[in-house]
Design a protein around this motif. Structure first.
Motif, short mmCIF file in Angstrom:
data_model
loop_
_atom_site.label_atom_id
_atom_site.label_comp_id
_atom_site.label_asym_id
_atom_site.label_seq_id
_atom_site.Cartn_x
_atom_site.Cartn_y
_atom_site.Cartn_z
N LEU A 11 7.00 4.82 -4.04
CA LEU A 11 7.32 3.79 -4.83
C LEU A 11 8.85 3.59 -5.28
O LEU A 11 9.31 4.64 -5.77
N THR A 90 6.69 -3.61 1.36
CA THR A 90 5.79 -2.94 0.97
C THR A 90 4.47 -2.92 2.11
O THR A 90 4.28 -4.05 2.68
N THR A 118 5.82 1.39 -1.37
CA THR A 118 5.58 0.32 -2.24
C THR A 118 6.92 -0.13 -2.80
O THR A 118 7.59 0.89 -3.40
#
Length: 121
Positions: A11, A90, A118
């Motif tokens: 992330l 993403t 992400t």
């Protein structure tokens, strides 16, 4: 048996960077093209970037200027450096390689298991 194992997903905030790595292992005679693909939810898998055994590269328009693909033939690895990431990047990113395994004459496509990237806005 040939395996491709990816690492480096995660992330990150928009504008950030990530580096994906993919290592090929097994009874490998030679590897031709290696590449990275991605698949976002509800979308088809698409090529992000590829690199030949001689180092010639090819990028999707969305990746040009932001992503860099590289490979180490001796280590049988391919990396994807992703900079200035956007939320639309993403996806699940998968490594692909055209591998000639021991006992075979031809190169066949092998895939890694995929790694999630992400990008938050």
């Amino acid at each position: 048996q040939v395996q491709l194992v990816e690492s480096g997903g995660g992330l990150v905030q928009a504008g950030g960077s990530l580096r994906l790595s993919c290592a090929a292992s097994g009874s490998i005679v030679s590897i031709n093209d290696m590449g990275w693909y991605r698949q976002a939810p509800g979308k088809q898998r698409e090529l992000v970037a590829s690199i030949s055994s001689e180092g010639m590269t090819n990028y999707a328009d969305s990746a040009k200027g932001r992503f860099t693909i590289s490979r180490d033939n001796a280590k049988k690895m391919v990396d994807l450096q992703m900079n200035r990431l956007k939320p639309e990047d993403t996806a699940v990113y998968s490594c692909n390689a055209a591998v000639r395994a021991a006992g075979y004459w031809n190169h066949y496509a092998y895939w890694g298991q995929g790694t999630q990237v992400t990008v938050s806005s």
